[in-house]
Scaffold this active site. Structure first.
Site, PDB file in Angstrom:
ATOM      1  N   SER A 129       0.855  -1.192   0.000  1.00  0.00           N
ATOM      2  CA  SER A 129       0.000   0.000   0.000  1.00  0.00           C
ATOM      3  C   SER A 129       0.894   1.247   0.000  1.00  0.00           C
ATOM      4  O   SER A 129       2.118   1.132   0.062  1.00  0.00           O
ATOM      5  CB  SER A 129      -0.927  -0.019   1.210  1.00  0.00           C
ATOM      6  OG  SER A 129      -0.158  -0.051   2.379  1.00  0.00           O
ATOM      7  N   GLY A 171       1.401   5.401  -3.953  1.00  0.00           N
ATOM      8  CA  GLY A 171       1.214   6.644  -4.690  1.00  0.00           C
ATOM      9  C   GLY A 171       0.295   6.470  -5.889  1.00  0.00           C
ATOM     10  O   GLY A 171       0.485   7.097  -6.922  1.00  0.00           O
ATOM     11  N   ASP A 192      -6.562  11.548  -1.508  1.00  0.00           N
ATOM     12  CA  ASP A 192      -6.140  11.476  -2.916  1.00  0.00           C
ATOM     13  C   ASP A 192      -6.918  12.467  -3.780  1.00  0.00           C
ATOM     14  O   ASP A 192      -6.434  12.910  -4.814  1.00  0.00           O
ATOM     15  CB  ASP A 192      -6.332  10.057  -3.471  1.00  0.00           C
ATOM     16  CG  ASP A 192      -5.156   9.163  -3.089  1.00  0.00           C
ATOM     17  OD1 ASP A 192      -4.050   9.695  -2.871  1.00  0.00           O
ATOM     18  OD2 ASP A 192      -5.339   7.939  -3.005  1.00  0.00           O
ATOM     19  N   GLN A 243       5.207  -9.677 -10.761  1.00  0.00           N
ATOM     20  CA  GLN A 243       4.646 -10.808 -11.507  1.00  0.00           C
ATOM     21  C   GLN A 243       3.478 -11.431 -10.739  1.00  0.00           C
ATOM     22  O   GLN A 243       2.426 -11.721 -11.300  1.00  0.00           O
ATOM     23  CB  GLN A 243       5.713 -11.891 -11.716  1.00  0.00           C
ATOM     24  CG  GLN A 243       6.910 -11.460 -12.532  1.00  0.00           C
ATOM     25  CD  GLN A 243       7.991 -12.545 -12.509  1.00  0.00           C
ATOM     26  OE1 GLN A 243       7.696 -13.724 -12.435  1.00  0.00           O
ATOM     27  NE2 GLN A 243       9.244 -12.144 -12.575  1.00  0.00           N
ATOM     28  N   CYS A 258      -9.145  27.303  10.984  1.00  0.00           N
ATOM     29  CA  CYS A 258     -10.235  26.581  11.655  1.00  0.00           C
ATOM     30  C   CYS A 258      -9.990  26.513  13.171  1.00  0.00           C
ATOM     31  O   CYS A 258     -10.067  27.545  13.824  1.00  0.00           O
ATOM     32  CB  CYS A 258     -10.438  25.212  11.029  1.00  0.00           C
ATOM     33  SG  CYS A 258     -12.130  24.673  11.234  1.00  0.00           S
ATOM     34  N   GLY A 308      -7.324  26.543  14.507  1.00  0.00           N
ATOM     35  CA  GLY A 308      -6.242  27.521  14.653  1.00  0.00           C
ATOM     36  C   GLY A 308      -6.798  28.923  14.872  1.00  0.00           C
ATOM     37  O   GLY A 308      -6.266  29.712  15.662  1.00  0.00           O
ATOM     38  N   HIS A 316     -11.080  26.533   5.433  1.00  0.00           N
ATOM     39  CA  HIS A 316      -9.870  25.779   5.063  1.00  0.00           C
ATOM     40  C   HIS A 316      -9.334  26.205   3.695  1.00  0.00           C
ATOM     41  O   HIS A 316      -9.637  25.552   2.687  1.00  0.00           O
ATOM     42  CB  HIS A 316     -10.181  24.275   5.050  1.00  0.00           C
ATOM     43  CG  HIS A 316     -10.401  23.709   6.403  1.00  0.00           C
ATOM     44  ND1 HIS A 316      -9.384  23.205   7.176  1.00  0.00           N
ATOM     45  CD2 HIS A 316     -11.530  23.591   7.142  1.00  0.00           C
ATOM     46  CE1 HIS A 316      -9.872  22.790   8.333  1.00  0.00           C
ATOM     47  NE2 HIS A 316     -11.179  23.024   8.335  1.00  0.00           N
ATOM     48  N   GLU A 318      -6.503  25.819   2.494  1.00  0.00           N
ATOM     49  CA  GLU A 318      -5.521  24.871   1.925  1.00  0.00           C
ATOM     50  C   GLU A 318      -6.125  23.986   0.844  1.00  0.00           C
ATOM     51  O   GLU A 318      -5.396  23.464  -0.005  1.00  0.00           O
ATOM     52  CB  GLU A 318      -4.890  24.026   3.040  1.00  0.00           C
ATOM     53  CG  GLU A 318      -5.792  22.988   3.710  1.00  0.00           C
ATOM     54  CD  GLU A 318      -6.601  23.522   4.892  1.00  0.00           C
ATOM     55  OE1 GLU A 318      -6.846  24.748   4.939  1.00  0.00           O
ATOM     56  OE2 GLU A 318      -7.010  22.713   5.753  1.00  0.00           O
TER      57      GLU A 318
END
Ligand code: GLN
Length: 542
Positions: free
Chosen positions: A13, A16, A71, A192, A382, A384, A508, A510
């Site tokens: 896992s 990426g 993701d 494989q 937030c 913060g 937010h 970001e």
């Protein structure tokens, strides 16, 4: 007709897959194609909103308020694919939908089964993104081949190729080709085996993308091609991107993956690639003039994915300011220690991210005090922002026990409290104030000057708010309320005048920063950090 690309992962896992899928999306979009992105996650939670950041990393919030896998953050940073609740499905959500239909009698007396009912539901989630104006849908399947949980998803994509025709869909399998130090060799056997398992399920991958830390030799490429039943040029090396994740698309282009996909799916509309802007961003990232250290003080600072979008937004803003941003992750509970406090006094910026629960909150409030008193550029997000309000109340306005009712119920000064609309809420999943909401900014404020406009739309995820009853006391005491909901009821942005750069937001930002379009507040914050670094510790520019 819409073409479909499915991305699966094997061997281990955290390979990426999200970044690889996002990179493929970016390359196809750059070739003038209209792309949609989607992730199917095999876990049973209806969405990741109820999961701890330790389990799952950041919860990424979309415009429509969906709480999704991180993701999807890569998808938004790399592409312009519009994302919505249709872009992230989990086993839990698929089952709730099927069970809902069963309760409504929609299966007309049939026995409801994994095949065909669950697989049909999965296929309908994939089909939902296809339409006349969409050229390619990229669907990433979470988990690793061999997991019990992902079987219905793999069975669904196996069926899907029959439904739409093999020529209209393509499977990309991402694997790890590990380097064994002792043997000084790359090993192809796990790849494989992983492809072997996929073929047992009925899925023959068209392309094998191999994550590796060393170049794969021509003999190893031959071996992978032979055992995995693909032409040798369809074995694509994806070398570890040591410098930046934004190099991943370039590594795929180097091996012609974009061109081969265009051919494989007969995407005749595709134009030539033009990566000028992407290269410009990477070269800005490489050729920085100065270094700034930004402390990110949070409860989950040790977990590398918990503040993923914040870290990425800092990188984008660094490139825009010709500055290399070094991120110092400080667990907020460590601020009880003298040496951590001293370390914090020597950074060029302090960022306080969002969070939930009481642990580490006192450390965060201490970080605000240091930033305010030492005139270190400060950016609160937030929780913060809520901590910035609490700190101001306690240490400037003299409200000694000021706090949020999230952390203590018996308070003389509940300066942060539960929003009215939240009082009757009992379920935890999907019930916060979520998604994009408008904010009206105060003309002449630092926030307004960063954005260059007074009306902004930003994404939210919270239950608590600045307590309106204390609004006038704060304003009289010097806190600038520089952003509010358009009806004026919710405080969205606060800032300080007598400080080089102190801005805190309830939302937010970001989630809306891209490498080629850095978020204005992050950009202004890093600009202030660069000024601090240069010693120009004046009142900053407005
Ligand atoms: N715990 C706070 C609230 O619910 C802050 C949330 C956050 O930082 N995302 O309001």
């Amino acid at each position: 007709m819409t073409k479909h690309i499915f991305v699966t992962g094997g061997v281990v896992s955290s390979l990426g897959k999200g970044l690889t899928s996002a990179s493929i999306g970016m390359l196809l979009e750059n070739r003038g194609l209209s792309v949609r992105m989607q992730k199917l996650d095999p876990y049973i939670n209806v969405d990741p909103g109820t999961m701890s950041p330790y389990q799952h990393g950041e919860v990424y919030v979309l415009d429509d308020g969906s709480e999704t896998d991180l993701d999807l953050g890569h998808y938004e940073r790399f592409t312009h694919s519009p994302l919505s609740k249709d872009s992230n499905w989990t086993t839990g959500r698929i089952y709730s939908s099927v069970i809902g239909k069963e309760r409504r009698g929609e299966y007309l007396g049939k026995t409801v089964q994994v095949v065909p009912h669950i697989t049909n539901e999965i296929k309908s989630c994939i089909r939902r993104l296809a339409s006349d104006d969409v050229d390619v849908v990229i669907t990433e399947i979470g988990g690793t081949i061999g997991d019990i949980e992902s079987l219905p998803f793999l069975e669904a994509i196996r069926q899907f190729q029959i439904d739409v025709g093999r020529e209209n869909c393509c499977f990309i399998h991402l694997t790890l080709v590990p380097y064994l130090k002792a043997a000084r060799e790359l090993k192809t056997k796990p790849t494989q085996h992983s492809v072997g398992q996929l073929r047992q399920i009925g899925v023959q991958p068209d392309f094998i993308v191999c994550r590796t830390e060393q170049h794969i030799s021509s003999e190893d490429v031959d071996k992978i091609a032979l055992f995995c039943n693909v032409p040798r040029q369809h074995v694509v090396e994806e070398l570890d991107a040591d410098f930046s994740i934004y190099e991943v698309p370039l590594s795929l282009v180097e091996h012609n993956l974009d061109r081969m996909l265009v051919e494989r799916l007969s995407l005749t509309k595709a134009k030539e690639l033009d990566l000028t802007r992407w290269h410009e961003f990477l070269s800005a990232l490489r050729n920085t003039q100065t270094d700034v250290t930004i402390a990110v003080v949070g409860k989950y600072a040790k977990h590398k994915d918990a503040y993923k979008s914040i870290y990425e937004a800092l990188v984008h803003a660094g490139a825009a300011n010709s500055a290399n941003v070094r991120i110092l992750r400080i667990p907020s509970e460590n601020l009880e220690r003298e040496e951590t406090r001293v370390a914090l006094e020597n950074v060029q910026g302090i960022l306080l991210p969002g969070g939930f629960g009481e642990r580490g909150v006192e450390g965060k409030i201490e970080a605000v005090r240091i930033a305010r008193e030492r005139k270190i550029p400060f950016f609160g997000i937030c929780l913060g922002m809520q901590c910035a309000v609490i700190e101001y109340a306690r240490n400037v306005l003299g409200m000694k026990d000021a706090n949020s009712t999230e952390f203590s119920k018996e308070l003389e000064y509940p300066v942060v409290c539960l929003m009215d609309e939240q009082r009757s809420v009992t379920d935890k999943g999907g019930t916060m104030r979520l998604g994009t909401q408008p904010t009206a900014l105060l003309a002449g404020s630092r926030a307004a000057s960063a954005y260059g406009t007074l009306d902004v739309q930003e994404r939210h995820r919270h239950r608590y708010e600045f307590n309106y009853e204390y609004r006038d006391r704060f304003i009289d005491g010097g806190l600038v309320i520089s952003g509010s909901s358009p009806d004026g009821k919710l405080v969205e942005v606060v800032e300080l005048d007598e400080h080089p750069w102190f801005v805190a937001v309830q939302y937010h930002p970001e989630f809306k920063s891209k490498p080629t379009q850095p978020h204005p507040l992050f950009k202004a914050f890093i600009a202030a950090a660069v000024r601090k670094r240069r010693g120009a510790n004046d009142e900053g520019e407005k």
